[in-house]
Design a protein around this motif. Structure first.
Motif, short mmCIF file in Angstrom:
data_model
loop_
_atom_site.label_atom_id
_atom_site.label_comp_id
_atom_site.label_asym_id
_atom_site.label_seq_id
_atom_site.Cartn_x
_atom_site.Cartn_y
_atom_site.Cartn_z
N HIS A 13 0.85 -1.20 0.00
CA HIS A 13 0.00 0.00 0.00
C HIS A 13 0.88 1.25 0.00
O HIS A 13 1.83 1.36 0.79
N THR A 14 0.56 2.18 -0.88
CA THR A 14 1.27 3.46 -0.88
C THR A 14 0.82 4.30 0.31
O THR A 14 -0.33 4.21 0.74
N THR A 15 1.72 5.12 0.84
CA THR A 15 1.41 5.92 2.01
C THR A 15 1.75 7.40 1.79
O THR A 15 2.60 7.73 0.96
N GLY A 16 1.08 8.24 2.54
CA GLY A 16 1.39 9.66 2.54
C GLY A 16 2.12 10.08 3.79
O GLY A 16 2.27 11.29 4.05
N ASP A 17 2.60 9.11 4.56
CA ASP A 17 3.24 9.41 5.84
C ASP A 17 4.43 10.36 5.71
O ASP A 17 4.69 11.16 6.61
N PHE A 18 5.15 10.26 4.60
CA PHE A 18 6.40 11.01 4.48
C PHE A 18 6.25 12.32 3.72
O PHE A 18 7.18 13.14 3.71
N ASP A 19 5.10 12.52 3.07
CA ASP A 19 4.86 13.75 2.32
C ASP A 19 3.36 14.02 2.27
O ASP A 19 2.73 13.84 1.22
N PRO A 20 2.78 14.46 3.38
CA PRO A 20 1.32 14.68 3.41
C PRO A 20 0.84 15.67 2.37
O PRO A 20 -0.24 15.49 1.78
N GLU A 21 1.61 16.71 2.11
CA GLU A 21 1.19 17.71 1.14
C GLU A 21 1.14 17.12 -0.27
O GLU A 21 0.17 17.30 -1.01
N THR A 50 -10.28 7.09 -7.28
CA THR A 50 -10.03 7.17 -5.84
C THR A 50 -8.56 6.92 -5.54
O THR A 50 -7.96 6.02 -6.12
N LEU A 51 -8.01 7.72 -4.65
CA LEU A 51 -6.68 7.44 -4.09
C LEU A 51 -6.78 7.67 -2.59
O LEU A 51 -6.93 8.80 -2.14
N ARG A 52 -6.72 6.59 -1.83
CA ARG A 52 -6.81 6.67 -0.37
C ARG A 52 -5.51 6.16 0.23
O ARG A 52 -5.34 4.97 0.48
N LEU A 53 -4.56 7.09 0.39
CA LEU A 53 -3.28 6.70 0.98
C LEU A 53 -3.48 6.49 2.49
O LEU A 53 -4.18 7.25 3.14
N ARG A 54 -2.85 5.44 3.02
CA ARG A 54 -3.04 5.10 4.41
C ARG A 54 -1.71 5.05 5.16
O ARG A 54 -0.65 4.81 4.58
N SER A 55 -1.80 5.25 6.46
CA SER A 55 -0.63 5.19 7.33
C SER A 55 -0.28 3.75 7.64
O SER A 55 -1.04 2.82 7.34
N ARG A 56 0.86 3.57 8.27
CA ARG A 56 1.26 2.22 8.67
C ARG A 56 0.24 1.61 9.63
O ARG A 56 -0.11 0.43 9.51
N THR A 57 -0.26 2.42 10.54
CA THR A 57 -1.26 1.94 11.49
C THR A 57 -2.54 1.53 10.78
O THR A 57 -3.14 0.49 11.09
N GLU A 58 -2.96 2.32 9.79
CA GLU A 58 -4.18 2.00 9.06
C GLU A 58 -4.02 0.72 8.24
O GLU A 58 -4.95 -0.09 8.15
N LEU A 59 -2.85 0.54 7.64
CA LEU A 59 -2.63 -0.69 6.87
C LEU A 59 -2.60 -1.89 7.80
O LEU A 59 -3.17 -2.95 7.49
N THR A 60 -1.97 -1.75 8.95
CA THR A 60 -1.88 -2.84 9.92
C THR A 60 -3.27 -3.31 10.35
O THR A 60 -3.50 -4.50 10.60
N ALA A 61 -4.23 -2.38 10.40
CA ALA A 61 -5.58 -2.72 10.83
C ALA A 61 -6.25 -3.74 9.90
O ALA A 61 -7.10 -4.52 10.35
N PHE A 62 -5.85 -3.77 8.63
CA PHE A 62 -6.43 -4.75 7.71
C PHE A 62 -6.04 -6.18 8.10
O PHE A 62 -6.70 -7.13 7.68
N PHE A 63 -4.97 -6.34 8.86
CA PHE A 63 -4.49 -7.66 9.26
C PHE A 63 -5.10 -8.13 10.58
O PHE A 63 -4.63 -9.11 11.15
N HIS A 64 -6.11 -7.46 11.08
CA HIS A 64 -6.64 -7.80 12.41
C HIS A 64 -7.07 -9.26 12.46
O HIS A 64 -7.68 -9.78 11.52
N GLY A 65 -6.74 -9.91 13.56
CA GLY A 65 -7.10 -11.31 13.74
C GLY A 65 -6.15 -12.28 13.08
O GLY A 65 -6.31 -13.50 13.23
N LEU A 66 -5.14 -11.76 12.38
CA LEU A 66 -4.17 -12.61 11.71
C LEU A 66 -2.81 -12.51 12.39
O LEU A 66 -2.53 -11.55 13.12
N GLU A 67 -1.97 -13.47 12.16
CA GLU A 67 -0.63 -13.51 12.75
C GLU A 67 0.39 -12.96 11.75
O GLU A 67 0.71 -13.61 10.75
#
Length: 269
Positions: free
Chosen positions: A191-199, A214-231
């Motif tokens: 997943h591409t992120t905007g963490d390093f260049d929000p502007e 649509t372009l919905r760039l997500r943070s590391r925390t937001e991407l991690t949430a997709f893995f909920h319940g998984l190892e």
């Protein structure tokens, strides 16, 4: 399985498509002026667009090889994009010739090149589904004709979810697909992120919106949430370039700034 003759397809060249832009970034020729134009505009925001594509591709190679080496023999790749060798099935079947791979994409130009995706080893199987990622039940029904959902499957959603907004059900999409996977299966995300260049990220988002995409760039925390319940497999959700570089195919990029993309692999218990 596509249900459509490639000779009958109609490709909309009036607006850019992410699969064709990705092809352009990777140096492919299956794109149109409208795709190149937008890709060039994105390069004006971040000159490393080609590096982002290459880094994402290298992650796919490493993760697929790791999965095959760890016993996975079935792969479902949604948002596969235009074939760029080595494709996922080629990487998997080099380690496991009997691997079964199902690709899925919604761009008709991918269908036009589906024959490349179907060049399986004699021992294995590859198939292609023409479907929108936001129709998981359609995909699962078609994939079930090729893959055995009683045995582990690696579900690959690479460089896909940043084109699906929260309001359009990105989390629900992932949950629905993972729900159908048997124990011992894996989920691969990049997943591409905007963490390093929000502007710059905001400008890119507006550029996509102006073209009806649509372009919905997500943070590391937001991407991690997709893995909920998984190892999560070590090193967890990391920069794409830093996910198990010891497996090879590390992309040499100029400068010290990180390539703005995260990736991870997780196992369903």
């Amino acid at each position: 399985m596509t249900g459509q003759n490639p000779s009958d397809i109609e490709i909309d060249t009036s607006k850019p498509h992410p699969a064709r832009m990705y092809d352009w970034f990777l140096g492919g020729k299956d794109n149109y002026p409208v795709d190149e134009q937008m890709a060039q505009q994105l390069l004006a925001l971040d000159a490393r667009g080609r590096d982002m594509a290459r880094v994402n591709r290298a992650f796919m190679h490493r993760a697929t090889r790791w999965l095959a080496e760890n016993g996975v023999r079935q792969f479902l790749d949604i948002g596969s994009g235009i074939p760029t060798e080595p494709n996922l099935h080629q990487v998997a079947q080099r380690t496991a010739p009997d691997a079964r791979v199902v690709y899925c994409d919604n761009d008709p130009i991918v269908l036009a090149h589906a024959a490349v995706l179907l060049r399986s080893t004699p021992e294995g199987v590859t198939e292609y589904i023409q479907a929108d990622a936001r129709r998981p039940d359609t995909i699962l029904e078609a994939a079930g004709k090729i893959l055995d959902f009683d045995r582990p499957i690696a579900l690959s959603l690479l460089a896909l979810l940043h084109f699906v907004d929260d309001e359009d059900g990105a989390a629900e999409l992932v949950d629905r697909l993972v729900e159908r996977l048997p124990s011992g299966s894996y989920l691969l995300l990049s997943h591409t992120t905007g963490d390093f260049d929000p502007e710059g990220a905001a400008q890119a988002r507006d550029m996509y919106k102006a073209r009806g995409m649509t372009l919905r760039l997500r943070s590391r925390t937001e991407l991690t949430a997709f893995f909920h319940g998984l190892e999560l497999i070590e090193p967890g959700v990391a920069l794409s370039a830093e996910w198990r570089p010891e497996l090879g195919e590390v992309v040499d990029v100029p400068g010290d700034e990180p390539i703005p993309g995260y990736a991870g692999v997780a196992r369903k218990r």
